[in-house]
Design a protein around this motif. Sequence first.
Motif, PDB file in Angstrom:
ATOM      1  N   TYR A 191     -14.431  28.741  12.960  1.00 45.32           N
ATOM      2  CA  TYR A 191     -14.151  30.177  13.076  1.00 45.32           C
ATOM      3  C   TYR A 191     -14.010  30.869  11.721  1.00 45.32           C
ATOM      4  O   TYR A 191     -13.730  32.068  11.670  1.00 45.32           O
ATOM      5  N   GLY A 192     -14.171  30.139  10.628  1.00 44.15           N
ATOM      6  CA  GLY A 192     -14.205  30.746   9.314  1.00 44.15           C
ATOM      7  C   GLY A 192     -12.913  31.372   8.839  1.00 44.15           C
ATOM      8  O   GLY A 192     -12.924  32.346   8.070  1.00 44.15           O
ATOM      9  N   VAL A 193     -11.780  30.822   9.272  1.00 40.74           N
ATOM     10  CA  VAL A 193     -10.481  31.372   8.869  1.00 40.74           C
ATOM     11  C   VAL A 193      -9.850  30.516   7.773  1.00 40.74           C
ATOM     12  O   VAL A 193     -10.241  29.370   7.555  1.00 40.74           O
ATOM     13  N   GLU A 194      -8.865  31.097   7.092  1.00 42.05           N
ATOM     14  CA  GLU A 194      -8.055  30.362   6.126  1.00 42.05           C
ATOM     15  C   GLU A 194      -6.713  30.036   6.781  1.00 42.05           C
ATOM     16  O   GLU A 194      -6.161  30.860   7.512  1.00 42.05           O
ATOM     17  N   CYS A 195      -6.184  28.840   6.518  1.00 42.78           N
ATOM     18  CA  CYS A 195      -4.970  28.401   7.204  1.00 42.78           C
ATOM     19  C   CYS A 195      -3.916  27.880   6.231  1.00 42.78           C
ATOM     20  O   CYS A 195      -4.242  27.214   5.238  1.00 42.78           O
ATOM     21  N   VAL A 196      -2.666  28.176   6.551  1.00 45.85           N
ATOM     22  CA  VAL A 196      -1.505  27.612   5.869  1.00 45.85           C
ATOM     23  C   VAL A 196      -0.687  26.873   6.913  1.00 45.85           C
ATOM     24  O   VAL A 196      -0.324  27.439   7.960  1.00 45.85           O
ATOM     25  N   GLY A 197      -0.399  25.593   6.683  1.00 42.75           N
ATOM     26  CA  GLY A 197       0.353  24.796   7.632  1.00 42.75           C
ATOM     27  C   GLY A 197       1.704  24.360   7.089  1.00 42.75           C
ATOM     28  O   GLY A 197       1.820  24.006   5.915  1.00 42.75           O
ATOM     29  N   LEU A 198       2.711  24.399   7.944  1.00 43.88           N
ATOM     30  CA  LEU A 198       4.059  23.964   7.574  1.00 43.88           C
ATOM     31  C   LEU A 198       4.378  22.654   8.282  1.00 43.88           C
ATOM     32  O   LEU A 198       4.155  22.509   9.479  1.00 43.88           O
ATOM     33  N   THR A 199       4.891  21.681   7.541  1.00 41.92           N
ATOM     34  CA  THR A 199       5.287  20.404   8.118  1.00 41.92           C
ATOM     35  C   THR A 199       6.529  19.879   7.420  1.00 41.92           C
ATOM     36  O   THR A 199       6.775  20.200   6.250  1.00 41.92           O
ATOM     37  N   ILE A 200       7.314  19.082   8.159  1.00 41.75           N
ATOM     38  CA  ILE A 200       8.489  18.435   7.555  1.00 41.75           C
ATOM     39  C   ILE A 200       8.245  16.932   7.412  1.00 41.75           C
ATOM     40  O   ILE A 200       9.184  16.172   7.192  1.00 41.75           O
ATOM     41  N   SER A 201       6.981  16.527   7.542  1.00 38.77           N
ATOM     42  CA  SER A 201       6.610  15.116   7.410  1.00 38.77           C
ATOM     43  C   SER A 201       5.854  14.880   6.104  1.00 38.77           C
ATOM     44  O   SER A 201       4.801  15.469   5.874  1.00 38.77           O
ATOM     45  N   LYS A 202       6.373  13.986   5.280  1.00 40.13           N
ATOM     46  CA  LYS A 202       5.710  13.659   4.018  1.00 40.13           C
ATOM     47  C   LYS A 202       4.365  12.978   4.268  1.00 40.13           C
ATOM     48  O   LYS A 202       3.400  13.200   3.532  1.00 40.13           O
ATOM     49  N   GLU A 203       4.303  12.141   5.316  1.00 40.70           N
ATOM     50  CA  GLU A 203       3.052  11.456   5.645  1.00 40.70           C
ATOM     51  C   GLU A 203       1.974  12.458   6.045  1.00 40.70           C
ATOM     52  O   GLU A 203       0.816  12.328   5.664  1.00 40.70           O
ATOM     53  N   GLN A 204       2.365  13.467   6.833  1.00 36.12           N
ATOM     54  CA  GLN A 204       1.394  14.475   7.247  1.00 36.12           C
ATOM     55  C   GLN A 204       0.921  15.312   6.065  1.00 36.12           C
ATOM     56  O   GLN A 204      -0.267  15.625   5.948  1.00 36.12           O
ATOM     57  N   ALA A 205       1.841  15.664   5.190  1.00 45.57           N
ATOM     58  CA  ALA A 205       1.463  16.443   4.014  1.00 45.57           C
ATOM     59  C   ALA A 205       0.517  15.647   3.116  1.00 45.57           C
ATOM     60  O   ALA A 205      -0.442  16.199   2.552  1.00 45.57           O
ATOM     61  N   GLU A 206       0.778  14.332   2.996  1.00 45.31           N
ATOM     62  CA  GLU A 206      -0.106  13.481   2.189  1.00 45.31           C
ATOM     63  C   GLU A 206      -1.493  13.407   2.821  1.00 45.31           C
ATOM     64  O   GLU A 206      -2.516  13.461   2.129  1.00 45.31           O
ATOM     65  N   PHE A 207      -1.532  13.304   4.143  1.00 41.51           N
ATOM     66  CA  PHE A 207      -2.815  13.265   4.843  1.00 41.51           C
ATOM     67  C   PHE A 207      -3.578  14.562   4.623  1.00 41.51           C
ATOM     68  O   PHE A 207      -4.816  14.568   4.527  1.00 41.51           O
ATOM     69  N   GLY A 208      -2.854  15.668   4.538  1.00 43.67           N
ATOM     70  CA  GLY A 208      -3.488  16.963   4.334  1.00 43.67           C
ATOM     71  C   GLY A 208      -4.273  17.051   3.045  1.00 43.67           C
ATOM     72  O   GLY A 208      -5.252  17.807   2.951  1.00 43.67           O
ATOM     73  N   GLN A 209      -3.865  16.281   2.057  1.00 43.78           N
ATOM     74  CA  GLN A 209      -4.590  16.302   0.783  1.00 43.78           C
ATOM     75  C   GLN A 209      -6.018  15.780   0.955  1.00 43.78           C
ATOM     76  O   GLN A 209      -6.932  16.195   0.244  1.00 43.78           O
ATOM     77  N   ARG A 210      -6.224  14.902   1.941  1.00 41.21           N
ATOM     78  CA  ARG A 210      -7.568  14.391   2.203  1.00 41.21           C
ATOM     79  C   ARG A 210      -8.466  15.500   2.755  1.00 41.21           C
ATOM     80  O   ARG A 210      -9.652  15.562   2.439  1.00 41.21           O
ATOM     81  N   LEU A 211      -7.893  16.374   3.588  1.00 39.04           N
ATOM     82  CA  LEU A 211      -8.680  17.473   4.144  1.00 39.04           C
ATOM     83  C   LEU A 211      -9.100  18.449   3.055  1.00 39.04           C
ATOM     84  O   LEU A 211     -10.183  19.029   3.120  1.00 39.04           O
ATOM     85  N   LEU A 212      -8.237  18.615   2.052  1.00 37.77           N
ATOM     86  CA  LEU A 212      -8.564  19.538   0.968  1.00 37.77           C
ATOM     87  C   LEU A 212      -9.796  19.066   0.204  1.00 37.77           C
ATOM     88  O   LEU A 212     -10.557  19.869  -0.333  1.00 37.77           O
ATOM     89  N   LYS A 213     -10.000  17.740   0.179  1.00 40.36           N
ATOM     90  CA  LYS A 213     -11.150  17.193  -0.540  1.00 40.36           C
ATOM     91  C   LYS A 213     -12.474  17.575   0.129  1.00 40.36           C
ATOM     92  O   LYS A 213     -13.527  17.479  -0.469  1.00 40.36           O
TER      93      LYS A 213
END
Length: 386
Positions: A191-213
Motif C-alpha cells: 500500500y506504499g505507506v510509511e510505518c512506525v512500530g512500538l514494541t516492548i520486546s528487545k527480540e522483536q526490535a532486533e528482528f525489525g533491523q532485518r526488515l530495514l535491510k
Amino acid sequence: MNMPAVERTSIGFDEASPSHRFAADLLAEADIQLNGDRPWDMQLKVPGVIDNALSRGNLGLGECYMNGDWDAERLDELFYNLMRAQLGRRIKPTQLVYHSLRARLLNRQTAKRAWEVGEKHYDLGNEFYAAMLDQRMTYTCGYWKDAQTLDEAQEAKLDLICRKLELKPGMRVLDIGCGWGSFMAYAAEHYGVECVGLTISKEQAEFGQRLLKHGLPIEFRLQDYREETEQFDRIVSIGMFEHVGHKNYREYMNVAHRCLKDDGLFLLHTIGKNIANTATDPWIDKYIFPNGELPTLGQVADAAEALFVVEDVHNFGADYDRTLMAWCDNFEASWPVFKEQFGEQFYRMWRYYLLSCAGAFRAREIQLWQFVLSKPGIVGGYTRVS
C-alpha cells in the motif's frame, strides 16, 4: 522453567472420596469422564489432581498438567467441553480470591511493569516463534474466510486491516504493539505507506533491523505506547490491547487520540471476554502473559467515549480456534529442534496454553474484535469491509 512442586494428597484415585465424586458428577455435565477412553477424557496419573483443581482452579489444573500428573489426548476438546458447559462459572476456588482482588484493585500494567510480558513471553527467541508462526511471523488471529493455510489466513487478515484503514501511498501509520513487524512490512510493500512500530520486546526490535535491510520505510521503536507524541494519518493496534489493563484503557485511548490526525482512522484488534468483573486466568497470568487482561465490549466503548466514534465492529473470534491449532501443529513439528533448550515442562506448558485457548475460542467463551474508530465521525458513514 523452574516451578515449585504441586502439593500431592492421598485423594485422587479413590472414586469413593467426596472430591472425586463431586468432580466426576460435574465433569459428566460437560461429557468428560475421569479415566475414560475418549480423546477428551482426563487421564489421572497421580493422586491429588482433583483437589488441586477444585481448590486452585486452572492454576492448579495447569500446574498439574505441566508436571505430567494428568493428561488428555485432545486438550482442545476437553477445554471446549468444559467451557461450553460453563463449569468454571460455578466453581470459585477460595485460594483465588486474592488473585481476583489484586487484579481489580492494582494497576498491574504501569509503564514500569509493561516490560515484563516482553521479557517473559515475546523474548523467548525469534527462532522459536519463526518455527511456530506463519512466514511473516504474525502472532495474532488469522482471517480464514477464504483461506486454506496459515500463511493465507494471516495475509488475508493483514490485507483486511489495510482495506479497513483505507490506506493510500504516502500515509504515515503508527502500529502500537507492532510485534515482529508483519503488518508494517505488508502495508509498506502493498500500500506504499510509511510505518512506525512500538514494541516492548528487545527480540522483536532486533528482528525489525532485518526488515530495514530490505529498504522498507518502517521504523521500530523500543518504547512504551504512553511515550509516543507524534501524529499519524492512521493508527493500528493488533493484539496489544490485551496488555493494557482496565485502569489504563482511557489513557490508551487518549494516546491514540492525540497521535491520530483529525481526518484519520484507528483500527483496534483485540481479544475480548463476554463478562465484566472476571479476573484474568491465574495460570495464563503466571506462565504465559503476565499482567494481561481481556476487555469487554463495554469497556472498549467506555474508554473511547467522547474521543472516538465507533464506525465498525467485526467479530471473527471463531477464526482464532483454527489459528491456534495451526500454531500448535507447527510447534509440535518443530519441537525436536527446541527440546534440549526448553525441556519437557515447557513443552507441556506451551501445549496447554495453545490448546486450552483453542478450546476457549471454539466454545465462544472469548472473542476477537476489530474496531474501526474515527475522531469526529465520517460524514455519510463508514463503508463496511469484509
